[in-house]
Design a protein around this motif. Structure first.
Motif, PDB file in Angstrom:
ATOM      1  N   LEU A 257      23.146  41.985   5.823  1.00  0.00           N
ATOM      2  CA  LEU A 257      21.937  41.212   6.106  1.00  0.00           C
ATOM      3  C   LEU A 257      22.172  39.704   6.064  1.00  0.00           C
ATOM      4  O   LEU A 257      21.216  38.932   6.140  1.00  0.00           O
ATOM      5  N   HIS A 258      23.428  39.286   5.931  1.00  0.00           N
ATOM      6  CA  HIS A 258      23.802  37.866   5.990  1.00  0.00           C
ATOM      7  C   HIS A 258      23.045  37.043   4.950  1.00  0.00           C
ATOM      8  O   HIS A 258      22.561  35.940   5.233  1.00  0.00           O
ATOM      9  N   SER A 259      22.943  37.558   3.735  1.00  0.00           N
ATOM     10  CA  SER A 259      22.200  36.888   2.683  1.00  0.00           C
ATOM     11  C   SER A 259      23.007  36.893   1.387  1.00  0.00           C
ATOM     12  O   SER A 259      23.629  37.905   1.042  1.00  0.00           O
ATOM     13  N   CYS A 260      22.948  35.776   0.650  1.00  0.00           N
ATOM     14  CA  CYS A 260      23.587  35.745  -0.663  1.00  0.00           C
ATOM     15  C   CYS A 260      22.718  36.429  -1.716  1.00  0.00           C
ATOM     16  O   CYS A 260      23.202  36.771  -2.794  1.00  0.00           O
ATOM     17  N   TYR A 261      21.429  36.611  -1.407  1.00  0.00           N
ATOM     18  CA  TYR A 261      20.505  37.270  -2.320  1.00  0.00           C
ATOM     19  C   TYR A 261      20.245  38.709  -1.889  1.00  0.00           C
ATOM     20  O   TYR A 261      20.103  38.992  -0.683  1.00  0.00           O
ATOM     21  N   GLY A 262      20.152  39.599  -2.861  1.00  0.00           N
ATOM     22  CA  GLY A 262      19.571  40.909  -2.625  1.00  0.00           C
ATOM     23  C   GLY A 262      18.099  40.831  -2.969  1.00  0.00           C
ATOM     24  O   GLY A 262      17.435  39.843  -2.666  1.00  0.00           O
ATOM     25  N   LYS A 263      17.591  41.877  -3.649  1.00  0.00           N
ATOM     26  CA  LYS A 263      16.185  41.807  -4.042  1.00  0.00           C
ATOM     27  C   LYS A 263      15.930  42.610  -5.310  1.00  0.00           C
ATOM     28  O   LYS A 263      15.145  43.553  -5.322  1.00  0.00           O
ATOM     29  N   THR A 264      16.608  42.250  -6.381  1.00  0.00           N
ATOM     30  CA  THR A 264      16.159  42.705  -7.692  1.00  0.00           C
ATOM     31  C   THR A 264      14.788  42.083  -7.934  1.00  0.00           C
ATOM     32  O   THR A 264      14.538  40.937  -7.554  1.00  0.00           O
ATOM     33  N   GLU A 265      13.889  42.843  -8.559  1.00  0.00           N
ATOM     34  CA  GLU A 265      12.548  42.336  -8.821  1.00  0.00           C
ATOM     35  C   GLU A 265      12.074  42.814 -10.188  1.00  0.00           C
ATOM     36  O   GLU A 265      12.722  43.659 -10.839  1.00  0.00           O
ATOM     37  N   ALA A 266      10.946  42.271 -10.634  1.00  0.00           N
ATOM     38  CA  ALA A 266      10.355  42.700 -11.898  1.00  0.00           C
ATOM     39  C   ALA A 266       8.851  42.536 -11.834  1.00  0.00           C
ATOM     40  O   ALA A 266       8.326  41.713 -11.069  1.00  0.00           O
ATOM     41  N   TRP A 267       8.171  43.332 -12.659  1.00  0.00           N
ATOM     42  CA  TRP A 267       6.708  43.326 -12.689  1.00  0.00           C
ATOM     43  C   TRP A 267       6.214  42.980 -14.085  1.00  0.00           C
ATOM     44  O   TRP A 267       6.679  43.554 -15.079  1.00  0.00           O
ATOM     45  N   HIS A 268       5.252  42.067 -14.162  1.00  0.00           N
ATOM     46  CA  HIS A 268       4.519  41.832 -15.401  1.00  0.00           C
ATOM     47  C   HIS A 268       3.088  42.317 -15.160  1.00  0.00           C
ATOM     48  O   HIS A 268       2.372  41.755 -14.322  1.00  0.00           O
ATOM     49  N   ILE A 269       2.686  43.364 -15.881  1.00  0.00           N
ATOM     50  CA  ILE A 269       1.433  44.054 -15.608  1.00  0.00           C
ATOM     51  C   ILE A 269       0.255  43.266 -16.171  1.00  0.00           C
ATOM     52  O   ILE A 269       0.221  42.932 -17.356  1.00  0.00           O
ATOM     53  N   LEU A 270      -0.735  43.003 -15.304  1.00  0.00           N
ATOM     54  CA  LEU A 270      -1.931  42.268 -15.703  1.00  0.00           C
ATOM     55  C   LEU A 270      -3.111  43.183 -15.984  1.00  0.00           C
ATOM     56  O   LEU A 270      -3.886  42.942 -16.915  1.00  0.00           O
TER      57      LEU A 270
ATOM     58  N   VAL B 107       8.045  38.998  -9.761  1.00  0.00           N
ATOM     59  CA  VAL B 107       9.081  37.998  -9.489  1.00  0.00           C
ATOM     60  C   VAL B 107      10.269  38.732  -8.896  1.00  0.00           C
ATOM     61  O   VAL B 107      10.546  39.883  -9.242  1.00  0.00           O
ATOM     62  N   GLN B 108      10.972  38.062  -7.996  1.00  0.00           N
ATOM     63  CA  GLN B 108      12.067  38.726  -7.292  1.00  0.00           C
ATOM     64  C   GLN B 108      13.033  37.690  -6.761  1.00  0.00           C
ATOM     65  O   GLN B 108      12.737  36.498  -6.715  1.00  0.00           O
ATOM     66  N   GLU B 109      14.198  38.170  -6.374  1.00  0.00           N
ATOM     67  CA  GLU B 109      15.082  37.310  -5.611  1.00  0.00           C
ATOM     68  C   GLU B 109      14.354  36.902  -4.321  1.00  0.00           C
ATOM     69  O   GLU B 109      13.541  37.665  -3.791  1.00  0.00           O
ATOM     70  N   PRO B 110      14.636  35.695  -3.818  1.00  0.00           N
ATOM     71  CA  PRO B 110      13.843  35.163  -2.707  1.00  0.00           C
ATOM     72  C   PRO B 110      14.228  35.715  -1.337  1.00  0.00           C
ATOM     73  O   PRO B 110      14.786  35.008  -0.486  1.00  0.00           O
ATOM     74  N   THR B 111      13.916  36.998  -1.144  1.00  0.00           N
ATOM     75  CA  THR B 111      14.097  37.641   0.155  1.00  0.00           C
ATOM     76  C   THR B 111      12.928  38.591   0.390  1.00  0.00           C
ATOM     77  O   THR B 111      12.126  38.851  -0.514  1.00  0.00           O
ATOM     78  N   ASP B 112      12.864  39.157   1.587  1.00  0.00           N
ATOM     79  CA  ASP B 112      11.852  40.173   1.892  1.00  0.00           C
ATOM     80  C   ASP B 112      12.531  41.392   2.502  1.00  0.00           C
ATOM     81  O   ASP B 112      12.151  41.857   3.579  1.00  0.00           O
ATOM     82  N   PHE B 113      13.527  41.916   1.810  1.00  0.00           N
ATOM     83  CA  PHE B 113      14.283  43.071   2.287  1.00  0.00           C
ATOM     84  C   PHE B 113      13.767  44.347   1.612  1.00  0.00           C
ATOM     85  O   PHE B 113      13.897  44.497   0.397  1.00  0.00           O
ATOM     86  N   SER B 114      13.201  45.254   2.380  1.00  0.00           N
ATOM     87  CA  SER B 114      12.731  46.537   1.840  1.00  0.00           C
ATOM     88  C   SER B 114      13.141  47.677   2.751  1.00  0.00           C
ATOM     89  O   SER B 114      12.963  47.603   3.977  1.00  0.00           O
TER      90      SER B 114
END
Length: 349
Positions: free
Chosen positions: A116-129, A197-204
């Protein structure tokens, strides 16, 4: 420099939701499928350059501010090696799910670099509200090792029952933090409202598109499923590993220091901390170290303070805070989520 107030940036998506987000941010939704807001976003939605990027009240792209003064905003002359000129190291979202999200996967950094020609993947995390329903839950990773050929067959058949049945189901409550490593299949349940919060990509990579408005052809990042499914971890995430992906902070707790909102395993990717000063007779104060941050006022009111200035804050507001401010403070009865890049950024480990 001073914190920049971020106007609402709520976007349409392929799933339903958004009423709590709209109430918090004081807006009217355009449709029943407006479950996400992107905050201080300097990246756009995959394949849609005009969707996702944050703007200021006057219409200026937030990314242009960062690009014009990267040192002032991030503390560094450039972001991660290979990233764009307005890289801030993370993407912050509100996510207000009115339905269960589909089972999906985000690529790791090595997979993203190779395909995908990106240095970032997309690890993410959730803080539940907030949660709704009798059994609020999320799903992360497989409970036992999964055969790649069987997974491919189940995805092709859109066998939702099999997918969810083979994953770790995690009951959640407000104050929970959950890390979702790239490569792990995951989903959030209906009724979950969270800061993501996530790495700054939109890969799904969608393993399950049939519960959304997306199609099969929109589900594999234009790689084809033969390639896309190589980005899925087929190994089990056991109880011990699962425990490292979870953390809880009591939403009622008030403290004079930042309260961790995510497990330590998230620190190299991003951080979410809660600033909730004491509410005794004397106003409390929480000090936030210098560095780029997105500050979200989850409740109450108070002030942001820095050398030479102060700004009143109220529930529902969101601010981009530049590194050039130096150390800054949260005072008063506010409860603020502080979202920051990972420890060591802009180097990527």
């Amino acid at each position: 420099m001073r914190p920049v107030l971020l106007p609402p940036n709520i976007i349409d998506h392929f799933y339903r939701g958004g009423d709590r987000l709209a109430a918090l941010r004081g807006v009217t939704l355009a449709s029943e499928r407006c479950p996400e807001e992107w905050l201080a976003a300097t990246v756009h939605r995959a394949g849609e350059p005009d969707v996702g990027l944050s703007r200021l009240e006057d219409g200026t792209l937030f990314a242009k501010l960062v690009e014009a003064d990267p040192v002032g905003w991030t503390g560094f002359p450039q972001g991660a090696p290979g990233a764009g000129p307005a890289d801030v190291g993370l993407l912050v979202k509100f996510l207000d799910a009115g339905q269960r999200l589909p089972v999906h996967v985000h690529p790791t950094r090595p997979f993203a670099e190779a395909h995908l020609h990106s240095c970032y993947g997309k690890t993410e995390a959730w803080h539940i509200l907030d949660v709704r329903g009798d059994d609020p839950a999320v799903w992360v990773g497989f409970r036992a090792d999964v055969d790649p050929a069987e997974l491919a067959a189940r995805v092709d058949a859109q066998d939702s029952e099999w997918l969810l049945g083979h994953m770790n189901k995690i009951s959640v409550r407000p104050g929970d933090g959950v890390l979702v490593p790239a490569g792990q299949p995951h989903a959030t349940g209906a009724g979950i409202f969270l800061v993501e919060v996530q790495e700054p990509t939109d890969f799904s990579i969608l393993l399950e598109w049939s519960v959304t408005t997306a199609t099969r052809d929109e589900s594999h990042l234009d790689l084809g499923f033969d390639t896309a499914l190589r980005g899925v971890s087929h190994r089990a995430v056991g109880p011990d590993e699962l425990a490292t992906l979870r953390h809880h902070v009591d939403p009622a707790t008030r403290d004079g220091a930042l309260q961790r909102g995510l497990p330590p395993a998230a620190d190299s990717f991003f951080r979410v901390d809660i600033a909730a000063p004491g509410d005794g007779p004397e106003p409390g104060e929480v000090v936030v170290p210098r560095g780029f941050a997105v500050a979200i006022v989850l409740g109450g009111s108070g002030e942001l303070g820095w050398s030479g200035g102060r700004a009143a804050i109220n529930q529902g507001q969101a601010y981009a805070v530049p590194a050039g401010l130096g150390d800054w403070t949260v005072t008063g009865a506010a409860r603020v989520a502080i979202c920051r890049p990972g420890v060591g950024w802009p180097e990527l480990t």
